[in-house]
Design a protein around this motif. Structure first.
Motif, PDB file in Angstrom:
ATOM      1  N   ARG A   1       0.832  -1.210   0.000  1.00 26.02           N
ATOM      2  CA  ARG A   1       0.000   0.000   0.000  1.00 26.02           C
ATOM      3  C   ARG A   1       0.861   1.253   0.000  1.00 26.02           C
ATOM      4  O   ARG A   1       0.548   2.231  -0.694  1.00 26.02           O
ATOM      5  N   ALA A   2       1.955   1.215   0.740  1.00 23.43           N
ATOM      6  CA  ALA A   2       2.847   2.372   0.772  1.00 23.43           C
ATOM      7  C   ALA A   2       3.454   2.633  -0.602  1.00 23.43           C
ATOM      8  O   ALA A   2       3.559   3.783  -1.038  1.00 23.43           O
ATOM      9  N   VAL A   3       3.843   1.562  -1.286  1.00 30.12           N
ATOM     10  CA  VAL A   3       4.420   1.696  -2.626  1.00 30.12           C
ATOM     11  C   VAL A   3       3.406   2.288  -3.599  1.00 30.12           C
ATOM     12  O   VAL A   3       3.704   3.201  -4.368  1.00 30.12           O
ATOM     13  N   VAL A   4       2.183   1.763  -3.566  1.00 29.36           N
ATOM     14  CA  VAL A   4       1.154   2.233  -4.503  1.00 29.36           C
ATOM     15  C   VAL A   4       0.755   3.669  -4.199  1.00 29.36           C
ATOM     16  O   VAL A   4       0.560   4.477  -5.117  1.00 29.36           O
ATOM     17  N   LEU A   5       0.654   4.018  -2.926  1.00 27.22           N
ATOM     18  CA  LEU A   5       0.342   5.400  -2.566  1.00 27.22           C
ATOM     19  C   LEU A   5       1.429   6.343  -3.042  1.00 27.22           C
ATOM     20  O   LEU A   5       1.154   7.460  -3.504  1.00 27.22           O
ATOM     21  N   ALA A   6       2.682   5.905  -2.953  1.00 30.24           N
ATOM     22  CA  ALA A   6       3.800   6.739  -3.411  1.00 30.24           C
ATOM     23  C   ALA A   6       3.745   6.953  -4.912  1.00 30.24           C
ATOM     24  O   ALA A   6       4.004   8.057  -5.406  1.00 30.24           O
ATOM     25  N   THR A   7       3.389   5.914  -5.668  1.00 32.62           N
ATOM     26  CA  THR A   7       3.312   6.063  -7.127  1.00 32.62           C
ATOM     27  C   THR A   7       2.157   6.963  -7.530  1.00 32.62           C
ATOM     28  O   THR A   7       2.214   7.629  -8.562  1.00 32.62           O
ATOM     29  N   ARG A   8       1.097   7.010  -6.714  1.00 32.19           N
ATOM     30  CA  ARG A   8      -0.024   7.900  -6.999  1.00 32.19           C
ATOM     31  C   ARG A   8       0.353   9.354  -6.775  1.00 32.19           C
ATOM     32  O   ARG A   8      -0.102  10.248  -7.478  1.00 32.19           O
ATOM     33  N   LYS A   9       1.206   9.600  -5.765  1.00 29.22           N
ATOM     34  CA  LYS A   9       1.572  10.980  -5.428  1.00 29.22           C
ATOM     35  C   LYS A   9       2.552  11.580  -6.423  1.00 29.22           C
ATOM     36  O   LYS A   9       2.567  12.779  -6.650  1.00 29.22           O
ATOM     37  N   GLU A  10       3.378  10.721  -7.046  1.00 30.61           N
ATOM     38  CA  GLU A  10       4.399  11.235  -7.967  1.00 30.61           C
ATOM     39  C   GLU A  10       3.806  12.033  -9.130  1.00 30.61           C
ATOM     40  O   GLU A  10       4.256  13.146  -9.403  1.00 30.61           O
ATOM     41  N   PRO A  11       2.781  11.516  -9.840  1.00 32.57           N
ATOM     42  CA  PRO A  11       2.195  12.306 -10.924  1.00 32.57           C
ATOM     43  C   PRO A  11       1.595  13.618 -10.436  1.00 32.57           C
ATOM     44  O   PRO A  11       1.653  14.634 -11.121  1.00 32.57           O
ATOM     45  N   GLU A  12       0.998  13.604  -9.196  1.00 27.64           N
ATOM     46  CA  GLU A  12       0.422  14.823  -8.644  1.00 27.64           C
ATOM     47  C   GLU A  12       1.498  15.855  -8.390  1.00 27.64           C
ATOM     48  O   GLU A  12       1.320  17.046  -8.669  1.00 27.64           O
ATOM     49  N   GLN A  13       2.644  15.415  -7.881  1.00 23.86           N
ATOM     50  CA  GLN A  13       3.734  16.338  -7.608  1.00 23.86           C
ATOM     51  C   GLN A  13       4.304  16.906  -8.909  1.00 23.86           C
ATOM     52  O   GLN A  13       4.627  18.087  -8.983  1.00 23.86           O
ATOM     53  N   GLN A  14       4.402  16.077  -9.934  1.00 24.05           N
ATOM     54  CA  GLN A  14       4.902  16.548 -11.221  1.00 24.05           C
ATOM     55  C   GLN A  14       3.959  17.560 -11.836  1.00 24.05           C
ATOM     56  O   GLN A  14       4.384  18.559 -12.412  1.00 24.05           O
ATOM     57  N   THR A  15       2.651  17.338 -11.683  1.00 23.17           N
ATOM     58  CA  THR A  15       1.662  18.275 -12.209  1.00 23.17           C
ATOM     59  C   THR A  15       1.764  19.608 -11.483  1.00 23.17           C
ATOM     60  O   THR A  15       1.697  20.687 -12.096  1.00 23.17           O
ATOM     61  N   SER A  16       1.937  19.563 -10.161  1.00 17.85           N
ATOM     62  CA  SER A  16       2.058  20.800  -9.382  1.00 17.85           C
ATOM     63  C   SER A  16       3.312  21.583  -9.783  1.00 17.85           C
ATOM     64  O   SER A  16       3.293  22.805  -9.895  1.00 17.85           O
ATOM     65  N   ALA A  17       4.421  20.841 -10.024  1.00 15.93           N
ATOM     66  CA  ALA A  17       5.658  21.497 -10.409  1.00 15.93           C
ATOM     67  C   ALA A  17       5.529  22.172 -11.764  1.00 15.93           C
ATOM     68  O   ALA A  17       6.075  23.244 -12.017  1.00 15.93           O
ATOM     69  N   ALA A  18       4.809  21.513 -12.673  1.00 16.02           N
ATOM     70  CA  ALA A  18       4.609  22.080 -14.023  1.00 16.02           C
ATOM     71  C   ALA A  18       3.781  23.359 -13.927  1.00 16.02           C
ATOM     72  O   ALA A  18       4.011  24.301 -14.673  1.00 16.02           O
TER      73      ALA A  18
END
Length: 270
Positions: free
Chosen positions: A253-270
């Motif tokens: 669950r920790a791994v999957v939650l981390a992979t979900r957050k990565e695209p969100e962080q990239q979108t925020s950075a863009a």
């Protein structure tokens, strides 16, 4: 019964990539839950997305047969850390007899992660005005309306009908698996999984950290059946030693939650 046939494909032990759909790994389970919680198939009634996710959690976490999932009540979890399997769904009614001699009337360990999921689910049911008494079913049959489900004459609670239970896999699990595979090509080999794949995966995960005799007893099966149909080496876990199901599941669950957050962080950075 299909597992007991004398001939045919059901007697052949799976190998290689086939295992990924035959016995779902904790990582695959978490990706599946995540996909279900997107509510893409229940836009008008989002609580059904949470129902789908809790079905996955319950069947995997307790390594239950399909019919055992729908006989569970909140009172089944009265003993802390344990679940008592006493009834199963059989032809639109509850039955005290299951597939094998030791299938019902048994208790099984409840992973702490599943206990947390169940607490959140119970709170959500109450928040949306659904009953969650001790006599009520974990998976109510009437979430989509009073015309659905079967009323238990003894308690008045409504459980899934046989038709609802049988259609759940094709209608909701299968599309979620397909969408999951489309989002991540590494999960494509799990696309043909069925609800029973959750039981096989749950047992296989438990065998990495528990005594086989105990697992057989708690899951209502035999050592012979464990060897023939349930004990699979899950590739996701080949680099770790003995771990409890709870550990494996929490890590996933920790791994999957981390992979979900990565695209969100990239979108925020863009």
């Amino acid at each position: 019964k299909s597992m007991r046939g004398g001939t045919g494909r059901t007697r052949i032990r799976r190998h290689g990539e086939e295992i990924r759909s035959w016995a779902l790994s904790p990582i695959a389970v978490e990706h599946l839950r995540t996909q279900m919680l997107r509510a893409e198939f229940h836009t008008e009634l989002p609580i059904l997305a949470h129902r789908d996710a809790i079905i996955v959690s319950v069947q995997f976490g307790l390594a239950l047969r399909n019919q055992e999932v729908y006989g569970l009540r909140w009172s089944s979890f009265a003993d802390e850390g344990r679940a008592r399997i006493t009834q199963v769904l059989s032809w639109n009614e509850l039955d005290n007899w299951a597939k094998t001699e030791h299938a019902t009337g048994r208790t099984t360990k409840v992973p702490t992660l599943l206990a947390e999921d169940l607490a959140l689910w119970r709170a959500l049911l109450r928040e949306h005005g659904y009953p969650a008494r001790e006599v009520d079913f974990i998976i109510p049959g009437d979430l989509a309306g009073e015309r659905f489900g079967i009323r238990d004459p003894d308690s008045g609670a409504r459980h899934m009908s046989t038709n609802q239970a049988k259609k759940w896999g094709p209608r909701f699990m299968k599309p979620a698996l397909t969408a999951m595979a489309e989002r991540d090509a590494t999960l494509a080999s799990a696309v043909s999984a069925t609800p029973y794949s959750l039981r096989r995966g749950g047992i296989s995960a438990r065998l990495r950290g528990e005594n086989a005799q105990s697992v057989a007893h708690q899951c209502g099966t035999s050592l012979e059946m464990l060897s023939q149909h349930y004990s699979y080496e899950i590739d996701d876990l080949d680099h770790v030693g003995a771990q409890s199901l709870d550990q494996q599941w929490r890590n996933a669950r920790a791994v999957v939650l981390a992979t979900r957050k990565e695209p969100e962080q990239q979108t925020s950075a863009a």
